[in-house]
Design a protein around this motif. Structure first.
Motif, PDB file in Angstrom:
ATOM      1  N   VAL A 145       0.853  -1.200   0.000  1.00  0.00           N
ATOM      2  CA  VAL A 145       0.000   0.000   0.000  1.00  0.00           C
ATOM      3  C   VAL A 145       0.888   1.248   0.000  1.00  0.00           C
ATOM      4  CG1 VAL A 145      -1.659   1.338   1.374  1.00  0.00           C
ATOM      5  CG2 VAL A 145      -1.984  -1.124   1.084  1.00  0.00           C
ATOM      6  N   TYR A 146       1.926   1.195   0.810  1.00  0.00           N
ATOM      7  CA  TYR A 146       2.854   2.328   0.911  1.00  0.00           C
ATOM      8  C   TYR A 146       3.575   2.547  -0.424  1.00  0.00           C
ATOM      9  CZ  TYR A 146       6.728   5.015   2.949  1.00  0.00           C
ATOM     10  OH  TYR A 146       7.664   5.969   3.236  1.00  0.00           O
ATOM     11  N   ASP A 147       3.940   1.440  -1.073  1.00  0.00           N
ATOM     12  CA  ASP A 147       4.582   1.517  -2.389  1.00  0.00           C
ATOM     13  C   ASP A 147       3.675   2.246  -3.376  1.00  0.00           C
ATOM     14  OD1 ASP A 147       6.535   0.456  -4.522  1.00  0.00           O
ATOM     15  OD2 ASP A 147       4.640  -0.425  -5.192  1.00  0.00           O
ATOM     16  N   GLY A 166       6.770  12.951   2.516  1.00  0.00           N
ATOM     17  CA  GLY A 166       7.417  13.697   3.601  1.00  0.00           C
ATOM     18  C   GLY A 166       8.252  12.780   4.474  1.00  0.00           C
ATOM     19  N   ASN A 167       7.736  11.574   4.672  1.00  0.00           N
ATOM     20  CA  ASN A 167       8.470  10.591   5.460  1.00  0.00           C
ATOM     21  C   ASN A 167       9.797  10.243   4.789  1.00  0.00           C
ATOM     22  OD1 ASN A 167       8.753   8.454   7.479  1.00  0.00           O
ATOM     23  ND2 ASN A 167       8.337   7.064   5.772  1.00  0.00           N
ATOM     24  N   ARG A 168       9.777  10.055   3.472  1.00  0.00           N
ATOM     25  CA  ARG A 168      11.020   9.713   2.751  1.00  0.00           C
ATOM     26  C   ARG A 168      12.035  10.854   2.879  1.00  0.00           C
ATOM     27  NH1 ARG A 168      12.053   4.692   2.176  1.00  0.00           N
ATOM     28  NH2 ARG A 168      13.799   5.418   0.943  1.00  0.00           N
ATOM     29  N   VAL A 169      11.547  12.097   2.839  1.00  0.00           N
ATOM     30  CA  VAL A 169      12.464  13.232   2.970  1.00  0.00           C
ATOM     31  C   VAL A 169      13.093  13.236   4.360  1.00  0.00           C
ATOM     32  CG1 VAL A 169      12.657  15.751   2.983  1.00  0.00           C
ATOM     33  CG2 VAL A 169      11.294  14.618   1.229  1.00  0.00           C
ATOM     34  N   ILE A 224      15.234  -1.112   9.505  1.00  0.00           N
ATOM     35  CA  ILE A 224      14.267  -2.170   9.852  1.00  0.00           C
ATOM     36  C   ILE A 224      12.864  -1.742   9.413  1.00  0.00           C
ATOM     37  CG2 ILE A 224      13.329  -3.606  11.705  1.00  0.00           C
ATOM     38  CD1 ILE A 224      15.868  -3.107  13.313  1.00  0.00           C
ATOM     39  N   GLY A 225      12.219  -2.598   8.622  1.00  0.00           N
ATOM     40  CA  GLY A 225      10.938  -2.229   7.994  1.00  0.00           C
ATOM     41  C   GLY A 225      11.238  -1.345   6.805  1.00  0.00           C
ATOM     42  N   SER A 226      12.228  -1.786   6.025  1.00  0.00           N
ATOM     43  CA  SER A 226      12.762  -0.939   4.941  1.00  0.00           C
ATOM     44  C   SER A 226      11.720  -0.637   3.881  1.00  0.00           C
ATOM     45  CB  SER A 226      13.949  -1.640   4.278  1.00  0.00           C
ATOM     46  OG  SER A 226      13.529  -2.865   3.702  1.00  0.00           O
ATOM     47  N   VAL A 241      16.093  -4.724   6.411  1.00  0.00           N
ATOM     48  CA  VAL A 241      15.349  -5.805   7.061  1.00  0.00           C
ATOM     49  C   VAL A 241      13.858  -5.552   6.855  1.00  0.00           C
ATOM     50  CG1 VAL A 241      14.920  -7.010   9.242  1.00  0.00           C
ATOM     51  CG2 VAL A 241      17.111  -5.816   8.904  1.00  0.00           C
ATOM     52  N   ASP A 242      13.117  -6.579   6.474  1.00  0.00           N
ATOM     53  CA  ASP A 242      11.661  -6.454   6.393  1.00  0.00           C
ATOM     54  C   ASP A 242      11.083  -7.855   6.526  1.00  0.00           C
ATOM     55  OD1 ASP A 242       9.843  -3.884   5.139  1.00  0.00           O
ATOM     56  OD2 ASP A 242       8.837  -5.838   5.201  1.00  0.00           O
ATOM     57  N   ASN A 243       9.814  -7.934   6.960  1.00  0.00           N
ATOM     58  CA  ASN A 243       9.210  -9.270   7.116  1.00  0.00           C
ATOM     59  C   ASN A 243       8.238  -9.612   5.993  1.00  0.00           C
ATOM     60  OD1 ASN A 243       7.054  -7.672   7.772  1.00  0.00           O
ATOM     61  ND2 ASN A 243       6.560  -8.676   9.707  1.00  0.00           N
ATOM     62  N   LEU A 251      14.139   3.350  11.858  1.00  0.00           N
ATOM     63  CA  LEU A 251      12.823   2.757  12.160  1.00  0.00           C
ATOM     64  C   LEU A 251      11.780   3.687  11.542  1.00  0.00           C
ATOM     65  CD1 LEU A 251      13.225   1.849  15.962  1.00  0.00           C
ATOM     66  CD2 LEU A 251      13.374   0.288  14.006  1.00  0.00           C
ATOM     67  N   ALA A 252      11.702   3.673  10.236  1.00  0.00           N
ATOM     68  CA  ALA A 252      10.852   4.657   9.559  1.00  0.00           C
ATOM     69  C   ALA A 252       9.490   4.054   9.245  1.00  0.00           C
ATOM     70  CB  ALA A 252      11.523   5.139   8.278  1.00  0.00           C
ATOM     71  N   ALA A 253       8.466   4.715   9.746  1.00  0.00           N
ATOM     72  CA  ALA A 253       7.081   4.313   9.460  1.00  0.00           C
ATOM     73  C   ALA A 253       6.852   2.838   9.759  1.00  0.00           C
ATOM     74  CB  ALA A 253       6.729   4.650   8.005  1.00  0.00           C
TER      75      ALA A 253
HETATM   76  C1  LIG Z   1       4.950   1.939   5.766  1.00  0.00           C
HETATM   77  S1  LIG Z   1       6.272   0.898   5.276  1.00  0.00           S
HETATM   78  C2  LIG Z   1       7.677   1.947   5.543  1.00  0.00           C
HETATM   79  C3  LIG Z   1       8.811   1.710   4.577  1.00  0.00           C
HETATM   80  C4  LIG Z   1      10.050   2.563   4.804  1.00  0.00           C
HETATM   81  N1  LIG Z   1      10.655   2.285   6.113  1.00  0.00           N
HETATM   82  C5  LIG Z   1       9.727   4.032   4.747  1.00  0.00           C
HETATM   83  O1  LIG Z   1       9.513   4.644   5.803  1.00  0.00           O
HETATM   84  O2  LIG Z   1       9.707   4.616   3.661  1.00  0.00           O
HETATM   85  C6  LIG Z   1       6.384  -0.203   6.716  1.00  0.00           C
HETATM   86  C7  LIG Z   1       7.264  -1.403   6.457  1.00  0.00           C
HETATM   87  O3  LIG Z   1       7.460  -2.094   7.707  1.00  0.00           O
HETATM   88  C8  LIG Z   1       7.397  -3.487   7.460  1.00  0.00           C
HETATM   89  N2  LIG Z   1       7.047  -4.161   8.720  1.00  0.00           N
HETATM   90  C9  LIG Z   1       5.890  -4.067   9.405  1.00  0.00           C
HETATM   91  N3  LIG Z   1       5.950  -4.825  10.530  1.00  0.00           N
HETATM   92  C10 LIG Z   1       7.183  -5.406  10.530  1.00  0.00           C
HETATM   93  C11 LIG Z   1       7.849  -6.295  11.432  1.00  0.00           C
HETATM   94  N4  LIG Z   1       7.254  -6.738  12.540  1.00  0.00           N
HETATM   95  N5  LIG Z   1       9.121  -6.669  11.149  1.00  0.00           N
HETATM   96  C12 LIG Z   1       9.741  -6.226  10.012  1.00  0.00           C
HETATM   97  N6  LIG Z   1       9.147  -5.390   9.120  1.00  0.00           N
HETATM   98  C13 LIG Z   1       7.893  -4.982   9.375  1.00  0.00           C
HETATM   99  C14 LIG Z   1       6.340  -3.632   6.376  1.00  0.00           C
HETATM  100  O4  LIG Z   1       6.453  -4.857   5.685  1.00  0.00           O
HETATM  101  C15 LIG Z   1       6.643  -2.423   5.498  1.00  0.00           C
HETATM  102  O5  LIG Z   1       7.546  -2.729   4.480  1.00  0.00           O
END
Ligand SMILES: C[S@@+](CC[C@H](N)C(=O)[O-])C[C@H]1O[C@@H](n2cnc3c(N)ncnc32)[C@H](O)[C@@H]1O
Length: 271
Positions: A23-25, A57-60, A81-83, A107-109, A160-162
């Motif tokens: 969704v974020y993509d 804005g978050n990416r900036v 983490i949560g890339s 890192v992402d799940n 730890l972005a978003a």
């Molecule tokens: C809204 S996106 C943010 C992407 C990027 N960090 C950014 O801010 O542009 C949130 C990301 O966190 C990942 N995520 C959510 N819960 C997670 C978890 N428990 N462990 C690892 N990744 C997780 C999601 O799969 C998603 O890719």
């Protein structure tokens, strides 16, 4: 929709259930999303057409934070983490623009991030991608791919972005962040961005409800709560701030959009 799924797609990808990463993509204008993801995002955008600016804005803010850590604080290794899915510019590009020696572990799940991340975010000796869970920090920080690239006896920049706004209160977001500290050498920094409950735009209330019902697990929080997630770290100026105001001297121009109050950033140091 199932017809969107390529034949060679890796296991574990369910195109019919929306995911945060996809969704974020879509909000960022990416192509790694399916009809189910677009449906949720479109519902949000019907209420708040400018919703994607929150993601932008978050990416900036990420760019500003990573550039600041790499250029001004001399940090040359990062864990994101949560890339999320690869975008036009990623953490290793921001970091290496400021410090050509910087290395990054993503890192992402979400399995779709693994598939695209391995292809686009991996560069020998520079960046690697591991599938990992925020709730299992030991697995992340002892992963051989991470320890081969990073020296954990030296400061690391953790991004730890978003992601922490996807951690429900029951799972103790402050505790989840604190659990990372034991793997970080003194001088390490943590940047956190989070959906913010600015409480000043009724359309956003409605969009929150749609996000919550279509995707679940996205929590807008007040800045005082978000500050608590940084307990144990020394928070750097200007504290928890809207992405508009956070590190305004950063590498990109000012962000003027009013919706940028819906996302805040904060940077802390482990002493
Ligand atoms: C809204 S996106 C943010 C992407 C990027 N960090 C950014 O801010 O542009 C949130 C990301 O966190 C990942 N995520 C959510 N819960 C997670 C978890 N428990 N462990 C690892 N990744 C997780 C999601 O799969 C998603 O890719």
């Amino acid at each position: 929709m199932a017809d969107d799924l390529p034949e060679n797609a890796p296991a574990g990808i369910d195109p019919t259930t929306p995911t945060f990463a996809r969704v974020y993509d879509y909000f960022l204008g990416g192509k790694d999303n399916f009809a189910a993801d677009r449906e949720v995002a479109d519902m949000v955008m019907q209420l708040v057409p400018e919703a994607p600016v929150v993601a932008q804005g978050n990416r900036v803010a990420i760019e500003r934070a990573v550039t600041y850590m790499a250029r001004d604080l001399g940090i040359d290794q990062f864990v994101d983490i949560g890339s999320g899915l690869p975008t036009a510019s990623n953490v290793h590009q921001f970091a290496r623009a400021a410090n050509p020696d910087a290395r990054v572990v993503y890192v992402d799940n979400d399995p779709i991030v693994l598939a695209h991340g391995r292809a686009l975010l991996t560069e020998t000796g520079v960046a690697t991608f591991i599938q990992g869970d925020l709730y299992e920090p030991r697995k992340i920080f002892t992963d051989p791919a991470l320890t081969a690239l990073l020296d954990l006896s030296r400061p690391v920049g953790v991004v730890l972005a978003a992601i922490i706004h996807h951690v429900p209160d029951e799972r103790d977001p402050a505790g989840v962040v604190r659990a990372l500290h034991e793997f970080l050498a003194p001088g390490s920094h943590v940047v956190l961005t989070h959906l913010h409950d600015a409480g000043d735009d009724p359309r956003v209330e409605e969009a929150k409800r749609v996000l919550q019902s279509g995707l679940g697990g996205s929590y807008f929080r007040h800045s005082s709560e978000i500050e608590r997630f940084m307990e144990g770290l020394t928070i750097l100026e200007p504290g928890v701030a809207h992405v508009t105001e956070w590190r305004p001297a950063g590498p990109t121009g000012p962000l003027e959009h009013p919706l940028h109050t819906q996302m805040v950033a904060v940077l802390g140091r482990k002493d």
